[in-house]
Design a protein around this motif. Sequence first.
Motif, PDB file in Angstrom:
ATOM      1  N   ILE A  92      -2.681 -11.643  10.261  1.00  0.00           N
ATOM      2  CA  ILE A  92      -2.905 -10.239  10.591  1.00  0.00           C
ATOM      3  C   ILE A  92      -2.887  -9.376   9.346  1.00  0.00           C
ATOM      4  CG2 ILE A  92      -1.996  -8.259  11.875  1.00  0.00           C
ATOM      5  CD1 ILE A  92      -0.821 -10.223  13.869  1.00  0.00           C
ATOM      6  N   SER A  93      -1.989  -9.663   8.414  1.00  0.00           N
ATOM      7  CA  SER A  93      -1.883  -8.839   7.209  1.00  0.00           C
ATOM      8  C   SER A  93      -1.335  -9.674   6.057  1.00  0.00           C
ATOM      9  CB  SER A  93      -0.986  -7.623   7.458  1.00  0.00           C
ATOM     10  OG  SER A  93       0.348  -8.040   7.733  1.00  0.00           O
ATOM     11  N   TYR A  94      -1.694  -9.222   4.839  1.00  0.00           N
ATOM     12  CA  TYR A  94      -1.200  -9.841   3.609  1.00  0.00           C
ATOM     13  C   TYR A  94      -0.413  -8.783   2.833  1.00  0.00           C
ATOM     14  CZ  TYR A  94      -4.943 -13.237   4.584  1.00  0.00           C
ATOM     15  OH  TYR A  94      -5.762 -14.158   5.164  1.00  0.00           O
ATOM     16  N   ASP A  95       0.737  -9.184   2.310  1.00  0.00           N
ATOM     17  CA  ASP A  95       1.564  -8.284   1.507  1.00  0.00           C
ATOM     18  C   ASP A  95       2.157  -9.066   0.351  1.00  0.00           C
ATOM     19  OD1 ASP A  95       1.739  -5.698   3.244  1.00  0.00           O
ATOM     20  OD2 ASP A  95       2.184  -7.333   4.630  1.00  0.00           O
ATOM     21  N   CYS A  96       2.526  -8.318  -0.708  1.00  0.00           N
ATOM     22  CA  CYS A  96       3.238  -8.899  -1.834  1.00  0.00           C
ATOM     23  C   CYS A  96       4.493  -8.079  -2.085  1.00  0.00           C
ATOM     24  CB  CYS A  96       2.365  -8.934  -3.079  1.00  0.00           C
ATOM     25  SG  CYS A  96       1.169 -10.284  -3.084  1.00  0.00           S
ATOM     26  N   ARG A  97       5.570  -8.771  -2.428  1.00  0.00           N
ATOM     27  CA  ARG A  97       6.858  -8.108  -2.603  1.00  0.00           C
ATOM     28  C   ARG A  97       7.410  -8.443  -3.988  1.00  0.00           C
ATOM     29  NH1 ARG A  97       9.526 -10.307   1.363  1.00  0.00           N
ATOM     30  NH2 ARG A  97       8.859  -8.779   2.910  1.00  0.00           N
ATOM     31  N   LYS A 154       1.508   0.486 -13.757  1.00  0.00           N
ATOM     32  CA  LYS A 154       2.167  -0.402 -14.716  1.00  0.00           C
ATOM     33  C   LYS A 154       3.349  -1.150 -14.101  1.00  0.00           C
ATOM     34  CE  LYS A 154       0.872   2.285 -18.811  1.00  0.00           C
ATOM     35  NZ  LYS A 154       1.354   2.976 -20.026  1.00  0.00           N
ATOM     36  N   ARG A 155       3.565  -0.969 -12.794  1.00  0.00           N
ATOM     37  CA  ARG A 155       4.693  -1.662 -12.157  1.00  0.00           C
ATOM     38  C   ARG A 155       4.422  -3.149 -12.016  1.00  0.00           C
ATOM     39  NH1 ARG A 155       4.212   3.198  -9.224  1.00  0.00           N
ATOM     40  NH2 ARG A 155       2.917   2.158  -7.666  1.00  0.00           N
ATOM     41  N   ILE A 156       3.127  -3.508 -11.959  1.00  0.00           N
ATOM     42  CA  ILE A 156       2.731  -4.913 -11.850  1.00  0.00           C
ATOM     43  C   ILE A 156       1.854  -5.246 -13.048  1.00  0.00           C
ATOM     44  CG2 ILE A 156       1.563  -6.630 -10.441  1.00  0.00           C
ATOM     45  CD1 ILE A 156       4.018  -5.580  -9.115  1.00  0.00           C
ATOM     46  N   THR A 157       2.135  -6.369 -13.711  1.00  0.00           N
ATOM     47  CA  THR A 157       1.361  -6.774 -14.882  1.00  0.00           C
ATOM     48  C   THR A 157       0.927  -8.235 -14.730  1.00  0.00           C
ATOM     49  OG1 THR A 157       3.379  -7.421 -16.061  1.00  0.00           O
ATOM     50  CG2 THR A 157       2.570  -5.174 -16.397  1.00  0.00           C
ATOM     51  N   GLU A 213      15.875  -2.345  -6.080  1.00  0.00           N
ATOM     52  CA  GLU A 213      15.111  -2.205  -4.845  1.00  0.00           C
ATOM     53  C   GLU A 213      14.057  -3.296  -4.748  1.00  0.00           C
ATOM     54  OE1 GLU A 213      13.018   1.468  -4.861  1.00  0.00           O
ATOM     55  OE2 GLU A 213      12.048   1.112  -6.790  1.00  0.00           O
ATOM     56  N   SER A 214      13.432  -3.352  -3.557  1.00  0.00           N
ATOM     57  CA  SER A 214      12.332  -4.285  -3.307  1.00  0.00           C
ATOM     58  C   SER A 214      11.100  -3.479  -2.922  1.00  0.00           C
ATOM     59  CB  SER A 214      12.711  -5.258  -2.190  1.00  0.00           C
ATOM     60  OG  SER A 214      11.649  -6.127  -1.908  1.00  0.00           O
ATOM     61  N   GLN A 215      10.019  -3.680  -3.638  1.00  0.00           N
ATOM     62  CA  GLN A 215       8.790  -2.926  -3.416  1.00  0.00           C
ATOM     63  C   GLN A 215       7.731  -3.833  -2.795  1.00  0.00           C
ATOM     64  OE1 GLN A 215       8.523   0.417  -4.309  1.00  0.00           O
ATOM     65  NE2 GLN A 215       6.551   0.502  -3.277  1.00  0.00           N
ATOM     66  N   MET A 274       3.078 -11.878 -13.990  1.00  0.00           N
ATOM     67  CA  MET A 274       4.332 -11.648 -13.269  1.00  0.00           C
ATOM     68  C   MET A 274       4.403 -12.533 -12.019  1.00  0.00           C
ATOM     69  SD  MET A 274       5.696  -8.042 -11.607  1.00  0.00           S
ATOM     70  CE  MET A 274       5.929  -7.257 -13.203  1.00  0.00           C
ATOM     71  N   ASN A 275       5.593 -13.081 -11.763  1.00  0.00           N
ATOM     72  CA  ASN A 275       5.823 -13.819 -10.517  1.00  0.00           C
ATOM     73  C   ASN A 275       6.024 -12.833  -9.371  1.00  0.00           C
ATOM     74  OD1 ASN A 275       5.713 -16.420 -11.664  1.00  0.00           O
ATOM     75  ND2 ASN A 275       7.838 -16.246 -12.354  1.00  0.00           N
ATOM     76  N   ILE A 276       5.507 -13.186  -8.186  1.00  0.00           N
ATOM     77  CA  ILE A 276       5.538 -12.260  -7.058  1.00  0.00           C
ATOM     78  C   ILE A 276       5.632 -13.061  -5.762  1.00  0.00           C
ATOM     79  CG2 ILE A 276       3.047 -12.135  -6.633  1.00  0.00           C
ATOM     80  CD1 ILE A 276       3.389  -9.059  -6.468  1.00  0.00           C
ATOM     81  N   GLU A 277       6.238 -12.467  -4.731  1.00  0.00           N
ATOM     82  CA  GLU A 277       6.363 -13.119  -3.426  1.00  0.00           C
ATOM     83  C   GLU A 277       5.212 -12.685  -2.523  1.00  0.00           C
ATOM     84  OE1 GLU A 277       9.598 -13.575   0.259  1.00  0.00           O
ATOM     85  OE2 GLU A 277       9.884 -12.066  -1.308  1.00  0.00           O
ATOM     86  N   VAL A 278       4.479 -13.654  -1.997  1.00  0.00           N
ATOM     87  CA  VAL A 278       3.344 -13.396  -1.112  1.00  0.00           C
ATOM     88  C   VAL A 278       3.791 -13.601   0.332  1.00  0.00           C
ATOM     89  CG1 VAL A 278       0.985 -14.043  -0.515  1.00  0.00           C
ATOM     90  CG2 VAL A 278       1.742 -14.149  -2.895  1.00  0.00           C
TER      91      VAL A 278
END
Length: 357
Positions: A207-212, A251-254, A218-220, A257-261
């Motif tokens: 239904i949706s894709y997000d990255c955290r 510039k928060r993401i470069t 905090e968690s964005q 960078m490792n990220i949670e999908v």
Amino acid sequence: MKKKNLVCTSTLLICILCSCGKTQKSSLPVHSVEVTCPSPSCKTVTKSYSGIVREAHEISLGFKTAGQIKYIHVKEGDRVRKGELLAELDDADYKLGVDALQIQYDQLKDEVARTRKLFEQKSVSANDYEKANAGLKQLGIQLQVNKNKLEYTKLYSPTDGYIQSVNFSPAEMVDAGTPLFTFLDVSHLEVNTDLPSSTFKVINNVISYDCRVSSEKESQTYPMDFISISPKADGNQLYQLCLKFKEDPKKRITPGMNIEVCLTVNENTDSTGNFNIPLCSVFKSDGNSCVWVLKEDSTIEKRIITIDSNFSGEKVTVSNGLDGSERIVRAGVNSLLEGEKVTVIEEPEKSNVGGLI
């Protein structure tokens, strides 16, 4: 005589009682209700995988012509904008080439103009005039080629991005196409992750894709768009999924960078006839769960439904009794009666906050 008076009195009493009954019935209040429609039930689960942020492309940038490097305006790590000047070649010889051809072109242009006047006076043949005009066009093309080469002595950024590496220094000679810079195109960032076969099989149910991105404070979470998924598994039986950010994360993401999908998957695609309705629209009658269904004539009828006993929150799942096309009363259900005519309170539009207009 007394009998006649008795009949009149009885008739008058009946009329008064009938009148009172009509007045009492007409004085019953008409309830105003809010209605809603059942929404299809959807049971979802969130699956998380580790991913890495990538730039859109890695580009090798070089001049379109050969020459000696005169200036390099950027250094490694610099962020540049589309159209920004990156480097220049020594253009002295290219300028001389343009000037020389420009002189020849102007001279030949005057000769062609004189030849045209003579042709109009029938003093020269049409063949001689066509040859002179063709020579002018050919020289004009050569002049434009030299002007283009002069422009090619300047190297501009093709899009927004970063200079990853600078491979030459000023005064060095380079050929056409020699990579002067390694350029990272960050006009948009992408995220790559590997999915197991179990998730690959239900990719159409996502239904949706997000990255955290999680930090100490905090968690964005960032919403993502689907780009592609590899149709072939690698040696570890994993399928590579590629996503892109819906909005620029600045510039928060470069890159790197490792990220949670996070993938939100609908697991209830095979079930039919299940609908969600507000909990407040359900009432009990003779031990059954019921709702009020609004009919076309603005009257209501009681409908017995079957609900899932395992529910939480403000909505319940109905497995039997509704087909999804009904309009049901969602508030004030305990004060209504079977067959009662009601007035529907229309919800204000989103652009008409508070129903003021």
